[in-house]
Design a protein around this motif. Structure first.
Motif, PDB file in Angstrom:
ATOM      1  N   GLY A 259       0.846  -1.182   0.094  1.00  0.00           N
ATOM      2  CA  GLY A 259      -0.139  -0.119   0.047  1.00  0.00           C
ATOM      3  C   GLY A 259       0.552   1.339   0.261  1.00  0.00           C
ATOM      4  O   GLY A 259       0.321   2.223  -0.444  1.00  0.00           O
ATOM      5  N   SER A 260       2.027   1.364   0.776  1.00  0.00           N
ATOM      6  CA  SER A 260       2.659   2.463   0.684  1.00  0.00           C
ATOM      7  C   SER A 260       3.209   3.060  -0.818  1.00  0.00           C
ATOM      8  O   SER A 260       3.163   4.447  -1.077  1.00  0.00           O
ATOM      9  N   ALA A 261       3.474   1.897  -1.689  1.00  0.00           N
ATOM     10  CA  ALA A 261       3.684   2.678  -3.053  1.00  0.00           C
ATOM     11  C   ALA A 261       2.511   3.188  -3.596  1.00  0.00           C
ATOM     12  O   ALA A 261       2.733   4.351  -4.197  1.00  0.00           O
ATOM     13  N   ILE A 262       1.465   2.861  -3.309  1.00  0.00           N
ATOM     14  CA  ILE A 262       0.072   3.240  -3.759  1.00  0.00           C
ATOM     15  C   ILE A 262      -0.076   4.902  -3.033  1.00  0.00           C
ATOM     16  O   ILE A 262      -0.566   5.767  -4.001  1.00  0.00           O
ATOM     17  N   VAL A 263       0.354   5.074  -2.216  1.00  0.00           N
ATOM     18  CA  VAL A 263      -0.099   6.098  -1.281  1.00  0.00           C
ATOM     19  C   VAL A 263       1.158   6.989  -1.508  1.00  0.00           C
ATOM     20  O   VAL A 263       0.774   8.365  -1.845  1.00  0.00           O
ATOM     21  N   GLN A 264       2.252   6.721  -1.859  1.00  0.00           N
ATOM     22  CA  GLN A 264       3.271   7.606  -2.328  1.00  0.00           C
ATOM     23  C   GLN A 264       3.050   8.240  -3.773  1.00  0.00           C
ATOM     24  O   GLN A 264       3.138   9.171  -4.035  1.00  0.00           O
ATOM     25  N   ALA A 271      -5.536   9.214  -1.915  1.00  0.00           N
ATOM     26  CA  ALA A 271      -5.555   7.730  -1.753  1.00  0.00           C
ATOM     27  C   ALA A 271      -6.745   7.230  -0.485  1.00  0.00           C
ATOM     28  O   ALA A 271      -7.551   6.414  -0.714  1.00  0.00           O
ATOM     29  N   MET A 272      -6.862   8.435   0.370  1.00  0.00           N
ATOM     30  CA  MET A 272      -7.876   8.149   1.415  1.00  0.00           C
ATOM     31  C   MET A 272      -9.451   8.278   0.831  1.00  0.00           C
ATOM     32  O   MET A 272     -10.208   7.395   0.876  1.00  0.00           O
ATOM     33  N   SER A 273      -9.453   9.230  -0.031  1.00  0.00           N
ATOM     34  CA  SER A 273     -10.747   9.723  -0.613  1.00  0.00           C
ATOM     35  C   SER A 273     -11.193   8.447  -1.660  1.00  0.00           C
ATOM     36  O   SER A 273     -12.159   7.976  -1.740  1.00  0.00           O
ATOM     37  N   THR A 274     -10.130   8.097  -2.500  1.00  0.00           N
ATOM     38  CA  THR A 274     -10.349   7.122  -3.536  1.00  0.00           C
ATOM     39  C   THR A 274     -10.716   5.700  -2.976  1.00  0.00           C
ATOM     40  O   THR A 274     -11.560   4.926  -3.208  1.00  0.00           O
ATOM     41  N   GLY A 275      -9.948   5.453  -1.863  1.00  0.00           N
ATOM     42  CA  GLY A 275     -10.055   4.208  -0.929  1.00  0.00           C
ATOM     43  C   GLY A 275     -11.450   4.201  -0.427  1.00  0.00           C
ATOM     44  O   GLY A 275     -12.231   3.132  -0.540  1.00  0.00           O
ATOM     45  N   LEU A 299     -14.560  -9.301  -1.311  1.00  0.00           N
ATOM     46  CA  LEU A 299     -13.970  -9.166   0.099  1.00  0.00           C
ATOM     47  C   LEU A 299     -12.546  -9.149   0.031  1.00  0.00           C
ATOM     48  O   LEU A 299     -11.995  -8.205   0.979  1.00  0.00           O
ATOM     49  N   MET A 300     -11.837  -9.780  -0.888  1.00  0.00           N
ATOM     50  CA  MET A 300     -10.194  -9.598  -0.855  1.00  0.00           C
ATOM     51  C   MET A 300      -9.922  -8.067  -1.430  1.00  0.00           C
ATOM     52  O   MET A 300      -9.199  -7.562  -0.653  1.00  0.00           O
ATOM     53  N   VAL A 301     -10.815  -7.465  -2.271  1.00  0.00           N
ATOM     54  CA  VAL A 301     -10.459  -6.219  -2.641  1.00  0.00           C
ATOM     55  C   VAL A 301     -10.662  -5.304  -1.553  1.00  0.00           C
ATOM     56  O   VAL A 301     -10.045  -4.260  -1.428  1.00  0.00           O
ATOM     57  N   ILE A 302     -12.038  -5.500  -0.833  1.00  0.00           N
ATOM     58  CA  ILE A 302     -12.132  -4.641   0.190  1.00  0.00           C
ATOM     59  C   ILE A 302     -11.256  -4.387   1.636  1.00  0.00           C
ATOM     60  O   ILE A 302     -10.790  -3.228   2.043  1.00  0.00           O
ATOM     61  N   PHE A 303     -10.658  -5.627   1.621  1.00  0.00           N
ATOM     62  CA  PHE A 303      -9.779  -5.806   2.759  1.00  0.00           C
ATOM     63  C   PHE A 303      -8.186  -5.491   2.389  1.00  0.00           C
ATOM     64  O   PHE A 303      -7.456  -5.195   3.215  1.00  0.00           O
ATOM     65  N   ALA A 304      -7.915  -5.166   1.068  1.00  0.00           N
ATOM     66  CA  ALA A 304      -6.734  -4.977   0.427  1.00  0.00           C
ATOM     67  C   ALA A 304      -6.835  -3.409   0.700  1.00  0.00           C
ATOM     68  O   ALA A 304      -5.948  -2.794   0.954  1.00  0.00           O
ATOM     69  N   ILE A 305      -8.061  -2.760   0.387  1.00  0.00           N
ATOM     70  CA  ILE A 305      -8.005  -1.293   0.372  1.00  0.00           C
ATOM     71  C   ILE A 305      -7.897  -0.972   1.828  1.00  0.00           C
ATOM     72  O   ILE A 305      -7.151   0.218   2.216  1.00  0.00           O
ATOM     73  N   CYS A 306      -8.603  -1.865   2.953  1.00  0.00           N
ATOM     74  CA  CYS A 306      -8.218  -1.341   4.377  1.00  0.00           C
ATOM     75  C   CYS A 306      -7.006  -1.621   4.545  1.00  0.00           C
ATOM     76  O   CYS A 306      -6.587  -0.853   5.581  1.00  0.00           O
ATOM     77  N   GLY A 307      -6.177  -2.565   4.210  1.00  0.00           N
ATOM     78  CA  GLY A 307      -4.877  -2.638   4.420  1.00  0.00           C
ATOM     79  C   GLY A 307      -4.027  -1.495   3.963  1.00  0.00           C
ATOM     80  O   GLY A 307      -2.913  -1.089   4.555  1.00  0.00           O
ATOM     81  N   ILE A 308      -4.360  -0.507   2.764  1.00  0.00           N
ATOM     82  CA  ILE A 308      -3.785   0.334   2.360  1.00  0.00           C
ATOM     83  C   ILE A 308      -4.058   1.402   3.326  1.00  0.00           C
ATOM     84  O   ILE A 308      -3.187   2.509   3.745  1.00  0.00           O
ATOM     85  N   LEU A 309      -5.199   1.769   3.685  1.00  0.00           N
ATOM     86  CA  LEU A 309      -5.687   2.776   4.522  1.00  0.00           C
ATOM     87  C   LEU A 309      -5.316   2.717   5.874  1.00  0.00           C
ATOM     88  O   LEU A 309      -5.135   3.926   6.728  1.00  0.00           O
TER      89      LEU A 309
END
Length: 386
Positions: A259-264, A271-275, A299-309
């Motif tokens: 997730g850090s690469a996406i946030v950068q 990233a927060m708004s999109t997530g 659910l995998m995508v949902i929790f991947a996004i939560c892992g980023i946020l």
């Protein structure tokens, strides 16, 4: 240092597995204890309530006591209380033992978050935080499905296994974890009330913590009833629910690690708004899933996004003070488990009365929307308060 990192990861993995173990086991435990869906959520809530109440004490204490002793005895108590959960003969006895397990865990995890900046070299602190966080993420990916599969033989087996591993880790703590006393931390004893008053003395802190609580309220309202919904709506067995949890944990782990690469690339605000927008969309369409495969992917995508946020949230909260990091972690944990408690109860009530999972999805979506408004209004994403 490697031994400490392995220990941090292992402790967080075991406690993370125990924390969320009840959710996929709810259909079995409802049948075992002959309770209805609308009160079954208390088996999730009792653990969270014990943690939430006592983390407020354990966090500030982590800066004033020898963390090794607190962590050791907390882990021993966690092992005993989790073992007793496997022996419970009634619904309310199970709740008492889950409450005790939550209290014990509250005296363990704050020691890890508070010790990492002290025991690791400065350049390794972020790595240590990441490894500890990965322990929680991977507990969803591997620990929960393994627990679900073990429970297919008997519901008590996962509790006995976690208790045994926890007892072993207690002795690893005694052997590998160094003594950390207040004089080493250079902190003067301060009253609990004073520590929290100093932390929450401005609107930035107040709005940020309120937003974090609302996020966790919605997050765990949906999570706590996933197992029951899948069993009712799609007739999933306990093993199939465990497989869904595997995809859930895989998504969370992917988001946490990359997730850090996406946030950068996007920046924290974007990233927060999109997530949040994606989470709301995915939760609204989830109740209309046409197949089990769609549910797993969703659910995998949902929790991947939560892992980023989640790292954005926790990293931002840690900027609120440089002298009260343990108190920040304790308050964040308390708010998370309070959200777990209330979310599970509300979800159990809504689903028990209507059997419409869409109501839980809409509630979670509303919580996410309120969260992002509060978090951005606090200004925490663009500034640091010393």
């Amino acid at each position: 240092m490697k031994k400490l990192l392995v220990l941090f990861f292992s402790v967080m993995f075991v406690i993370g597995t125990d924390t969320f173990l009840i959710s996929p086991l709810l259909p079995l435990l409802q049948e075992e204890f002959h309770v209805s869906t609308d009160i079954s959520g208390w088996m999730v809530s009792s653990y969270a309530l014990g943690y939430a109440l006592f983390a407020l004490i354990a966090g500030p204490l982590s800066d004033q006591w020898n963390r090794k002793k607190v962590m050791f005895w907390g882990m021993v108590a966690f092992s005993v209380s989790t073992f007793l959960c496997g022996t419970a003969q009634s619904f309310w006895v199970m709740n008492i033992f889950r409450f005790a397990a939550g209290i014990s865990a509250a005296f363990v995890t704050p020691q890890i978050w508070a010790s990492i900046p002290i025991l690791l070299p400065k350049e390794k602190i972020l790595k240590g935080m990441g490894i500890a966080t990965a322990g929680l993420s991977i507990s969803q990916m591997l620990g929960l499905p393994i627990g679900s599969y073990l429970a297919s033989a008997h519901w008590s087996i996962p509790f006995f296994c976690i208790a045994s591993i926890s007892l072993l880790l207690s002795f690893f703590i005694l052997y590998f974890f160094p003594d950390t006393i207040p004089t080493q931390i250079n902190r003067e004893p301060v009253s609990f009330l004073k520590q929290y008053t100093n932390l929450l003395n401005n609107s930035t802190s107040q709005l940020a913590f309120l937003g974090y609580f609302v996020f966790q309220l919605g997050n765990f309202a949906a999570f706590s009833l996933l197992g029951t919904w899948l069993a009712d709506q799609y007739h999933f067995t306990i093993s199939q629910i465990g497989t869904v949890m595997l995809f859930l944990g895989l998504g969370n782990t992917i988001g946490s690690l990359w997730g850090s690469a996406i946030v950068q690339r996007l920046g924290k605000n974007h990233a927060m708004s999109t997530g949040i927008f994606l989470l709301i969309t995915l939760y609204i369409v989830l109740p209309y899933a046409p197949s089990g495969t769609y549910i797993k992917i969703n659910l995998m995508v949902i929790f991947a996004i939560c892992g980023i946020l989640f790292p954005i949230m926790m990293g931002s909260l840690q900027t609120l003070s440089q002298t009260s990091r343990g108190t920040i972690a304790a308050l964040a944990n308390t708010l998370m488990y309070t959200g777990t408690t209330l979310g599970a109860v509300l979800a159990g009530f809504l689903y028990g009365k209507t059997h419409f999972f869409i109501l839980i999805s809409l509630f979670t979506s509303l919580c996410y929307l309120i969260f992002v408004c509060l978090f951005k209004a606090s200004g925490i994403l663009r500034s640091s308060v010393k």
